[in-house]
Design a protein around this motif. Structure first.
Motif, PDB file in Angstrom:
ATOM      1  N   UNK A  65      41.876  62.900   8.758  1.00  0.00           N
ATOM      2  CA  UNK A  65      40.918  61.806   8.615  1.00  0.00           C
ATOM      3  C   UNK A  65      39.618  62.379   8.044  1.00  0.00           C
ATOM      4  N   UNK A  66      39.016  61.642   7.136  1.00  0.00           N
ATOM      5  CA  UNK A  66      37.751  62.081   6.539  1.00  0.00           C
ATOM      6  C   UNK A  66      36.731  62.370   7.634  1.00  0.00           C
ATOM      7  N   UNK A  67      35.989  63.451   7.463  1.00  0.00           N
ATOM      8  CA  UNK A  67      34.965  63.834   8.427  1.00  0.00           C
ATOM      9  C   UNK A  67      35.421  64.912   9.387  1.00  0.00           C
ATOM     10  N   UNK A  68      36.713  65.249   9.365  1.00  0.00           N
ATOM     11  CA  UNK A  68      37.196  66.300  10.254  1.00  0.00           C
ATOM     12  C   UNK A  68      36.773  67.668   9.724  1.00  0.00           C
ATOM     13  N   UNK A  69      36.854  68.649  10.606  1.00  0.00           N
ATOM     14  CA  UNK A  69      36.514  69.998  10.186  1.00  0.00           C
ATOM     15  C   UNK A  69      37.634  70.953  10.557  1.00  0.00           C
ATOM     16  N   UNK A  70      37.619  72.105   9.873  1.00  0.00           N
ATOM     17  CA  UNK A  70      38.595  73.157  10.134  1.00  0.00           C
ATOM     18  C   UNK A  70      37.857  74.387  10.630  1.00  0.00           C
ATOM     19  N   UNK A  71      38.531  75.148  11.469  1.00  0.00           N
ATOM     20  CA  UNK A  71      38.028  76.441  11.916  1.00  0.00           C
ATOM     21  C   UNK A  71      38.962  77.489  11.349  1.00  0.00           C
ATOM     22  N   UNK A  72      38.385  78.470  10.647  1.00  0.00           N
ATOM     23  CA  UNK A  72      39.185  79.488   9.974  1.00  0.00           C
ATOM     24  C   UNK A  72      38.672  80.874  10.323  1.00  0.00           C
ATOM     25  N   UNK A  73      39.548  81.860  10.148  1.00  0.00           N
ATOM     26  CA  UNK A  73      39.171  83.258  10.320  1.00  0.00           C
ATOM     27  C   UNK A  73      39.528  83.984   9.026  1.00  0.00           C
ATOM     28  N   UNK A  74      38.658  84.909   8.621  1.00  0.00           N
ATOM     29  CA  UNK A  74      38.860  85.707   7.407  1.00  0.00           C
ATOM     30  C   UNK A  74      39.242  87.132   7.812  1.00  0.00           C
ATOM     31  N   UNK A  75      40.543  87.468   7.790  1.00  0.00           N
ATOM     32  CA  UNK A  75      40.962  88.816   8.173  1.00  0.00           C
ATOM     33  C   UNK A  75      40.299  89.916   7.341  1.00  0.00           C
ATOM     34  N   UNK A  76      40.053  89.671   6.056  1.00  0.00           N
ATOM     35  CA  UNK A  76      39.444  90.688   5.187  1.00  0.00           C
ATOM     36  C   UNK A  76      37.987  90.964   5.548  1.00  0.00           C
ATOM     37  N   UNK A  77      37.384  90.088   6.340  1.00  0.00           N
ATOM     38  CA  UNK A  77      35.986  90.269   6.764  1.00  0.00           C
ATOM     39  C   UNK A  77      35.925  90.591   8.255  1.00  0.00           C
ATOM     40  N   UNK A  78      36.877  91.415   8.696  1.00  0.00           N
ATOM     41  CA  UNK A  78      36.920  91.859  10.085  1.00  0.00           C
ATOM     42  C   UNK A  78      36.946  90.715  11.079  1.00  0.00           C
ATOM     43  N   UNK A  79      37.607  89.624  10.718  1.00  0.00           N
ATOM     44  CA  UNK A  79      37.783  88.530  11.655  1.00  0.00           C
ATOM     45  C   UNK A  79      36.621  87.567  11.738  1.00  0.00           C
ATOM     46  N   UNK A  80      35.806  87.457  10.680  1.00  0.00           N
ATOM     47  CA  UNK A  80      34.701  86.496  10.689  1.00  0.00           C
ATOM     48  C   UNK A  80      35.251  85.081  10.827  1.00  0.00           C
ATOM     49  N   UNK A  81      34.675  84.310  11.726  1.00  0.00           N
ATOM     50  CA  UNK A  81      35.084  82.927  11.969  1.00  0.00           C
ATOM     51  C   UNK A  81      34.081  81.976  11.346  1.00  0.00           C
ATOM     52  N   UNK A  82      34.581  80.871  10.790  1.00  0.00           N
ATOM     53  CA  UNK A  82      33.699  79.826  10.273  1.00  0.00           C
ATOM     54  C   UNK A  82      34.350  78.475  10.509  1.00  0.00           C
ATOM     55  N   UNK A  83      33.523  77.454  10.654  1.00  0.00           N
ATOM     56  CA  UNK A  83      33.986  76.068  10.711  1.00  0.00           C
ATOM     57  C   UNK A  83      33.370  75.332   9.536  1.00  0.00           C
ATOM     58  N   UNK A  84      34.179  74.520   8.869  1.00  0.00           N
ATOM     59  CA  UNK A  84      33.736  73.778   7.695  1.00  0.00           C
ATOM     60  C   UNK A  84      34.168  72.327   7.806  1.00  0.00           C
ATOM     61  N   UNK A  85      33.339  71.425   7.322  1.00  0.00           N
ATOM     62  CA  UNK A  85      33.771  70.051   7.111  1.00  0.00           C
ATOM     63  C   UNK A  85      34.683  70.063   5.900  1.00  0.00           C
ATOM     64  N   UNK A  86      35.791  69.376   5.991  1.00  0.00           N
ATOM     65  CA  UNK A  86      36.773  69.361   4.907  1.00  0.00           C
ATOM     66  C   UNK A  86      36.283  68.445   3.786  1.00  0.00           C
ATOM     67  N   UNK A  87      36.226  68.975   2.558  1.00  0.00           N
ATOM     68  CA  UNK A  87      35.834  68.182   1.386  1.00  0.00           C
ATOM     69  C   UNK A  87      36.950  67.246   0.966  1.00  0.00           C
ATOM     70  N   UNK A  88      38.183  67.741   1.005  1.00  0.00           N
ATOM     71  CA  UNK A  88      39.352  66.927   0.688  1.00  0.00           C
ATOM     72  C   UNK A  88      40.568  67.598   1.294  1.00  0.00           C
ATOM     73  N   UNK A  89      41.610  66.800   1.497  1.00  0.00           N
ATOM     74  CA  UNK A  89      42.854  67.340   2.050  1.00  0.00           C
ATOM     75  C   UNK A  89      44.012  66.513   1.524  1.00  0.00           C
TER      76      UNK A  89
END
Length: 139
Positions: A69-93
């Protein structure tokens, strides 16, 4: 597994351990995604939209494919950045893929890495969550 209550609310450069980061050898779970394409979202190039495609079948991929649904966000981890976590509002899916729009931040760990990435970019999708901007069907 990462507990979402432990995730810091998105500082640009979180500490090397503790909230906002996970150890690279942690069993993260989640769904594997790779960067498929990048498109500029501003004339000066300081904002770009990053399109990520799933690399495996997973319940989170199904969630994005069938129930986003529009307005949802995702939480992701970047293994190449030693496990940096970020949450983003989804632009499109769509079809299990998703896009996020990221502004380059001076000194920003992830934003600068994404904007400058020349090779493959991989991440693990840890969650898809509703946010305060989600409207119910009755609204």
């Amino acid at each position: 597994l990462v507990r979402f209550a432990d995730i810091a609310p998105s500082p640009y450069n979180p500490p090397l351990s503790g909230p906002g980061r996970v150890a690279p050898d942690d069993d993260l779970g989640g769904a594997a995604y790779e960067l498929a394409r990048v498109e500029p979202a501003s004339a000066d190039g300081s904002v770009k939209t990053f399109y990520f495609e799933p690399r495996e079948d997973h319940a989170l991929v199904t969630r994005l494919r069938e129930d986003y649904r529009a307005g949802e966000f995702v939480t992701v981890v970047y293994p190449a950045l030693d496990g940096a976590l970020r949450s983003y509002t989804v632009s499109s899916a769509g079809d299990g893929a998703f896009a996020v729009t990221v502004k380059r931040k001076p000194g920003g760990l992830v934003s600068n890495w994404l904007h400058d990435a020349a090779g493959p970019v991989a991440l693990r999708l840890l969650g898809v969550d509703g946010g305060p901007m989600i409207l119910s069907p009755d609204d």
